[in-house]
Design an enzyme around this catalytic site. Structure first.
Site, PDB file in Angstrom:
ATOM      1  CE  LYS A  45      -6.463  -7.452  -0.877  1.00 52.18           C
ATOM      2  NZ  LYS A  45      -7.866  -7.050  -0.791  1.00 52.18           N
TER       3      LYS A  45
ATOM      4  CE  LYS B 180     -13.783  -2.836   1.731  1.00 50.60           C
ATOM      5  NZ  LYS B 180     -12.607  -2.798   2.586  1.00 50.60           N
TER       6      LYS B 180
ATOM      7  CE  LYS C 110      -4.495  -1.481   1.507  1.00 46.45           C
ATOM      8  NZ  LYS C 110      -5.668  -1.270   2.324  1.00 46.45           N
TER       9      LYS C 110
END
Ligand code: ATP
Ligand code: MG
Length: 346
Positions: free
Chosen positions: A207, A210, A124
């Site tokens: 992956k 959202k 991230k």
């Protein structure tokens, strides 16, 4: 666990805790990897505590109005998927102050080196780690606090959260060791089913998330049947027909992903799905998958929309859940303060 090793959780009551970030629309990945499992766990006779982890969501920027909406919509998604607020405790994290309080205490137990090794942090933060929030780095410590605050023993999650649950065990063990107590349990991750890691529809190596900037990469619980069918039709695949056996999926990440999704939605094993569709091309398999996905997701979507007509009722459910959660958390938090040497006189 072998007979020779004592169960470290033997003295603790079995309790399930898990959470999902209201950082966007719930996805098919969240549903198959987490939410549907949460629902099944309600029937196992164990206390279940489910949380919309809004404090985790703000580790990356969230527009305040959007966050409020997403939190209510995710709560509606939980209920529509089968979480019963009479049988499970359902609330949003920021309404129970103990999460943030225990997270601070756990920040002082967890080590920088442990956090640095977390794959989610590396993924991230990417090359921009210097600009990432301190909260994003500390995220796993807050997650450890979420779990330990309830002395939870089992944590149903998708594959991607396994490392964070392992870290939670390390933090609990270090706390117990440093303070010479046997206070926190060693929670186990529960990763089950055919779709513990649903991949992006645009890239079989990533992956489904959202927070992926590409809406086409995921199926949202809020998508219309048309949108679901279109996204599956456009999903990236190779030109080969489906293999007859699992070995034939080797090196075919996108094909494997669609087969796993089909299996999870149909309640079958991937091998059974290949037994049915082996030899068929995607021209036949994709429409079948789209029909199946719509048949599972449309009723949930309709119920979500119905629940969203009355946001005040959703807020009431979350408020009541927060009170129930707080009643379990407070004594555990107080005991933690006491163990750590804080004067508590009010
Ligand atoms: P974000 O992109 O904001 O991190 P997310 O889609 O990864 O969102 P989380 O709230 O981080 O969702 O995770 C909620 C739960 O859903 C966790 O248990 C996680 O393991 C599970 N999960 C998330 N993505 C997937 C996926 N693609 N397949 C299976 N499980 C998933
Ligand atoms: Mg995530």
């Amino acid at each position: 666990m072998t007979d020779a090793q004592p169960n470290p959780n033997a003295k603790f009551k079995r309790r399930i805790f898990s959470g999902i970030q209201p950082s966007g629309n719930l996805t098919l990945g969240n549903y198959l990897g987490a939410l549907r499992r949460f629902v099944e766990k309600q029937d196992e006779g164990i206390e279940t505590i489910y949380c919309l982890v809004d404090l985790h969501a703000i580790t990356v920027w969230q527009d305040p109005d959007a966050l409020r909406h997403q939190t209510r919509e995710a709560a509606a998604g939980f209920i529509a998927a089968g979480i019963d607020p009479e049988r499970s405790i359902l609330f949003n994290q920021s309404q129970v102050g103990g999460h943030a309080e225990l997270a601070w205490l756990m920040n002082c137990v967890a080590r920088m080196g442990w956090m640095n090794r977390m794959t989610q942090w590396k993924d991230k933060a990417g090359k921009n780690a210097e600009k990432a929030s301190l909260g994003l780095f500390a995220y796993p410590s807050l997650m450890a606090a979420d779990i330990l605050l309830y002395h939870a023993t089992e944590v149903p999650v998708g594959e991607d959260q396994k490392q964070h649950v392992e870290l939670t065990r390390d933090i609990a063990a270090k706390f117990n060791h440093d303070y010479k107590v046997d206070f926190f349990p060693q929670p186990d991750s529960v990763i089950e089913g055919a779709a513990t890691r649903v991949m992006s529809l645009r890239d079989g190596t990533k992956k489904m998330s959202k927070s992926d900037p590409s809406d086409a990469s995921r199926i949202n619980l809020t998508d219309s049947p048309d949108a679901i069918a279109k996204k599956i039709r456009k999903a990236v695949t190779d030109p080969e027909p489906l293999p007859e056996t699992l070995e034939g999926l080797e090196g075919r990440a996108e094909a494997r992903n669609l087969v796993n999704i089909y299996a999870a939605l149909a309640g079958k094993t991937p091998a059974e799905v290949l037994g049915e569709y082996g030899g068929e091309g995607f021209g036949k398999f994709k429409p079948a998958l789209a029909d199946l996905a719509v048949s599972v997701m449309e009723p949930i979507n309709a119920e979500m929309n119905r629940l969203m007509q009355d946001p005040a009722e959703i807020d009431r459910i979350l408020g009541r859940g927060a009170e129930q959660a707080d009643a379990i958390a407070r004594p555990i938090l107080e005991k933690t303060y006491e163990i750590m040497g804080m004067v508590r006189s009010r």
